[in-house]
Design a protein around this motif. Structure first.
Motif, PDB file in Angstrom:
ATOM      1  N   TYR A 203       0.761  -1.433  -0.101  1.00 44.87           N
ATOM      2  CA  TYR A 203       0.352   0.122  -0.155  1.00 44.87           C
ATOM      3  C   TYR A 203       0.532   0.966  -0.347  1.00 44.87           C
ATOM      4  O   TYR A 203       0.612   2.598   0.304  1.00 44.87           O
ATOM      5  N   THR A 204       2.158   1.331  -0.553  1.00 46.86           N
ATOM      6  CA  THR A 204       3.288   2.440  -0.078  1.00 46.86           C
ATOM      7  C   THR A 204       2.642   3.487  -1.248  1.00 46.86           C
ATOM      8  O   THR A 204       3.186   4.453  -1.377  1.00 46.86           O
ATOM      9  N   GLU A 205       1.919   2.630  -2.315  1.00 42.57           N
ATOM     10  CA  GLU A 205       2.026   3.751  -3.190  1.00 42.57           C
ATOM     11  C   GLU A 205       0.370   4.396  -3.614  1.00 42.57           C
ATOM     12  O   GLU A 205      -0.521   3.569  -2.393  1.00 42.57           O
ATOM     13  N   GLY A 206       0.054   4.581  -4.494  1.00 43.05           N
ATOM     14  CA  GLY A 206      -1.539   5.513  -4.695  1.00 43.05           C
ATOM     15  C   GLY A 206      -2.236   4.707  -4.421  1.00 43.05           C
ATOM     16  O   GLY A 206      -2.454   3.193  -4.973  1.00 43.05           O
ATOM     17  N   THR A 207      -3.376   4.620  -3.096  1.00 50.40           N
ATOM     18  CA  THR A 207      -4.013   3.795  -2.787  1.00 50.40           C
ATOM     19  C   THR A 207      -5.178   4.000  -2.144  1.00 50.40           C
ATOM     20  O   THR A 207      -5.738   5.087  -1.563  1.00 50.40           O
ATOM     21  N   ALA A 208      -6.391   3.425  -2.162  1.00 53.66           N
ATOM     22  CA  ALA A 208      -8.296   3.921  -2.186  1.00 53.66           C
ATOM     23  C   ALA A 208      -8.316   2.379  -1.356  1.00 53.66           C
ATOM     24  O   ALA A 208      -8.487   1.201  -1.984  1.00 53.66           O
ATOM     25  N   PHE A 209      -9.014   2.489  -0.742  1.00 51.57           N
ATOM     26  CA  PHE A 209      -9.917   2.000   0.489  1.00 51.57           C
ATOM     27  C   PHE A 209     -10.891   1.873  -0.287  1.00 51.57           C
ATOM     28  O   PHE A 209     -11.908   2.739   0.864  1.00 51.57           O
ATOM     29  N   CYS A 210     -12.041   0.528   0.159  1.00 47.09           N
ATOM     30  CA  CYS A 210     -13.829   0.505  -0.599  1.00 47.09           C
ATOM     31  C   CYS A 210     -14.090  -0.316   0.437  1.00 47.09           C
ATOM     32  O   CYS A 210     -13.884  -1.367   0.189  1.00 47.09           O
ATOM     33  N   ILE A 211     -15.117   0.574   1.085  1.00 48.37           N
ATOM     34  CA  ILE A 211     -15.594  -0.105   2.500  1.00 48.37           C
ATOM     35  C   ILE A 211     -17.320  -0.358   2.333  1.00 48.37           C
ATOM     36  O   ILE A 211     -17.963   0.752   1.966  1.00 48.37           O
ATOM     37  N   GLY A 212     -18.105  -1.540   1.887  1.00 49.70           N
ATOM     38  CA  GLY A 212     -19.390  -1.243   1.706  1.00 49.70           C
ATOM     39  C   GLY A 212     -20.121  -0.892   2.628  1.00 49.70           C
ATOM     40  O   GLY A 212     -19.976  -1.340   4.096  1.00 49.70           O
ATOM     41  N   ASN A 213     -21.879  -1.411   2.429  1.00 51.94           N
ATOM     42  CA  ASN A 213     -22.770  -1.680   3.408  1.00 51.94           C
ATOM     43  C   ASN A 213     -22.644  -2.713   3.971  1.00 51.94           C
ATOM     44  O   ASN A 213     -22.497  -3.229   4.402  1.00 51.94           O
ATOM     45  N   GLU A 214     -23.190  -1.843   5.707  1.00 53.40           N
ATOM     46  CA  GLU A 214     -22.890  -2.808   6.551  1.00 53.40           C
ATOM     47  C   GLU A 214     -23.708  -4.025   6.740  1.00 53.40           C
ATOM     48  O   GLU A 214     -22.805  -4.875   7.002  1.00 53.40           O
ATOM     49  N   GLY A 215     -24.422  -4.321   5.938  1.00 53.51           N
ATOM     50  CA  GLY A 215     -24.986  -5.449   6.017  1.00 53.51           C
ATOM     51  C   GLY A 215     -24.456  -6.191   4.148  1.00 53.51           C
ATOM     52  O   GLY A 215     -24.862  -7.630   4.840  1.00 53.51           O
ATOM     53  N   ASN A 216     -24.742  -5.902   3.751  1.00 50.60           N
ATOM     54  CA  ASN A 216     -24.924  -6.286   2.237  1.00 50.60           C
ATOM     55  C   ASN A 216     -23.381  -6.144   1.132  1.00 50.60           C
ATOM     56  O   ASN A 216     -23.101  -6.656   0.627  1.00 50.60           O
ATOM     57  N   GLY A 217     -22.187  -5.232   2.189  1.00 49.15           N
ATOM     58  CA  GLY A 217     -21.137  -5.229   1.562  1.00 49.15           C
ATOM     59  C   GLY A 217     -20.770  -3.989   0.376  1.00 49.15           C
ATOM     60  O   GLY A 217     -21.388  -3.575   0.110  1.00 49.15           O
ATOM     61  N   LEU A 218     -19.773  -4.269  -0.558  1.00 55.71           N
ATOM     62  CA  LEU A 218     -19.967  -3.654  -1.812  1.00 55.71           C
ATOM     63  C   LEU A 218     -20.915  -4.072  -2.672  1.00 55.71           C
ATOM     64  O   LEU A 218     -21.077  -5.348  -2.802  1.00 55.71           O
ATOM     65  N   SER A 219     -21.008  -3.326  -3.456  1.00 52.22           N
ATOM     66  CA  SER A 219     -22.125  -3.637  -4.718  1.00 52.22           C
ATOM     67  C   SER A 219     -20.849  -4.333  -5.384  1.00 52.22           C
ATOM     68  O   SER A 219     -19.739  -4.077  -5.605  1.00 52.22           O
ATOM     69  N   GLU A 220     -22.010  -5.245  -6.600  1.00 55.58           N
ATOM     70  CA  GLU A 220     -21.800  -6.028  -7.282  1.00 55.58           C
ATOM     71  C   GLU A 220     -20.932  -5.093  -8.384  1.00 55.58           C
ATOM     72  O   GLU A 220     -19.787  -5.400  -9.269  1.00 55.58           O
ATOM     73  N   LYS A 221     -22.008  -4.199  -8.676  1.00 58.02           N
ATOM     74  CA  LYS A 221     -20.777  -3.215  -9.770  1.00 58.02           C
ATOM     75  C   LYS A 221     -19.212  -2.714  -9.246  1.00 58.02           C
ATOM     76  O   LYS A 221     -18.604  -2.577 -10.253  1.00 58.02           O
ATOM     77  N   LEU A 222     -19.509  -1.809  -8.426  1.00 53.43           N
ATOM     78  CA  LEU A 222     -17.910  -1.316  -7.328  1.00 53.43           C
ATOM     79  C   LEU A 222     -17.179  -2.132  -7.477  1.00 53.43           C
ATOM     80  O   LEU A 222     -16.090  -2.428  -7.676  1.00 53.43           O
ATOM     81  N   THR A 223     -17.241  -3.623  -6.705  1.00 56.73           N
ATOM     82  CA  THR A 223     -16.479  -5.217  -6.955  1.00 56.73           C
ATOM     83  C   THR A 223     -15.515  -5.682  -8.031  1.00 56.73           C
ATOM     84  O   THR A 223     -14.789  -5.853  -8.173  1.00 56.73           O
ATOM     85  N   GLY A 224     -16.323  -5.300  -9.700  1.00 53.43           N
ATOM     86  CA  GLY A 224     -16.627  -5.612 -10.546  1.00 53.43           C
ATOM     87  C   GLY A 224     -15.240  -4.328 -10.753  1.00 53.43           C
ATOM     88  O   GLY A 224     -14.488  -4.980 -12.335  1.00 53.43           O
TER      89      GLY A 224
END
Length: 265
Positions: A203-224
């Motif tokens: 993670y030493t280069e440019g990094t983004a962490f995606c966190i999804g909805n508490e119950g459902n997690g990340l959407s399929e679109k974003l996961t893709g």
């Protein structure tokens, strides 16, 4: 200074509306921050107006030197506050405006960005923003389905970070993630079906962490769209972590790598 005693006063009605309605906050570009700490944290250029209770005015007049403020009758002040035990001071503040490029401003270091998709719990969202600042994040992006960033509980949970961390609410989160990737930001997603451990990534280069909805997690679109689906291993019979805890684990792993050097075994 004015002494306000009526609940029908136009300023009182405005405070109540800003506290309770996200639509009003967006239209006015204003929000309410309660308490002495947040009063001190707000940059002067964002301070629209200050209101204090009668008792606060009598006991802490020195804090108000050079400040434009009005006094609310004691019971009326309590009624306009969101907290059960108000401290006697609240500030109507302007919502900070951040550009997309502000998210990438890392002072010469690699950007570190937190992306929140449809997080519902205000306390979680506020805690994540506060944790993000502590871990050295350069910006936070949230979907329109995420809890309003300027509602009272979020504001309190950030403990002032809301004024210092570049924040963007994006109508099209997928398009924003695409923009991040164009900027050479590697996009990771916390995912229960992730094939790689979070601890094995760089993670030493440019990094983004995606966190999804508490119950459902990340959407399929974003996961893709993710460059990598990562998981946080679970021992015992625990199936998942609280979203804010997951964000903290990932952000501080990045922080540790960046401050102590990184070697992928």
């Amino acid at each position: 200074m004015e002494m306000i005693t009526s609940a029908s006063n136009v300023q009182v009605k405005k405070i109540r509306a800003l506290n309770s309605k996200a639509k009003i906050r967006r239209e006015e570009g204003l929000f309410v921050a309660e308490g002495t700490r947040l009063f001190r944290e707000i940059p002067p250029m964002l301070r629209e107006h200050v209101y204090v209770s009668e008792s606060f005015y009598r006991e802490h007049a020195d804090i108000l030197n050079g400040i434009c403020y009005d006094v609310l009758e004691e019971n009326l002040f309590r009624r306009v506050c969101d907290t059960k035990t108000p401290q006697g001071i609240l500030t109507v503040a302007k919502i900070p405006e951040w550009s997309r490029n502000d998210l990438l401003d890392a002072g010469g270091n690699a950007p570190l960005i937190l992306v929140l998709e449809d997080l519902q719990d205000p306390g979680n969202v506020g805690t994540m923003i506060r944790t993000a600042e502590a871990a050295g994040v350069t910006g936070v992006v949230v979907s329109t389905g995420t809890a309003d960033l300027y509602q009272p509980k979020v504001i309190r949970s950030t403990m002032g970070s809301i004024f210092r961390v570049p924040l963007r609410r994006e109508e099209n989160l997928e398009e924003t993630v695409h923009w991040l990737k164009e900027k050479k930001i590697r996009v990771f997603g916390a995912h229960l079906k992730g094939s790689q451990s979070y601890a094995d990534q760089d993670y030493t280069e440019g990094t983004a962490f995606c966190i999804g909805n508490e119950g459902n997690g990340l959407s399929e679109k974003l996961t893709g769209m993710l460059d990598s689906r990562i998981r946080i291993p679970m021992e015992g019979q625990v199936e998942s972590l609280n979203a804010a805890i997951s964000a903290a684990v990932l952000l501080y792993t990045a922080h540790a790598q960046r401050t102590a050097g990184y070697s992928n075994h």
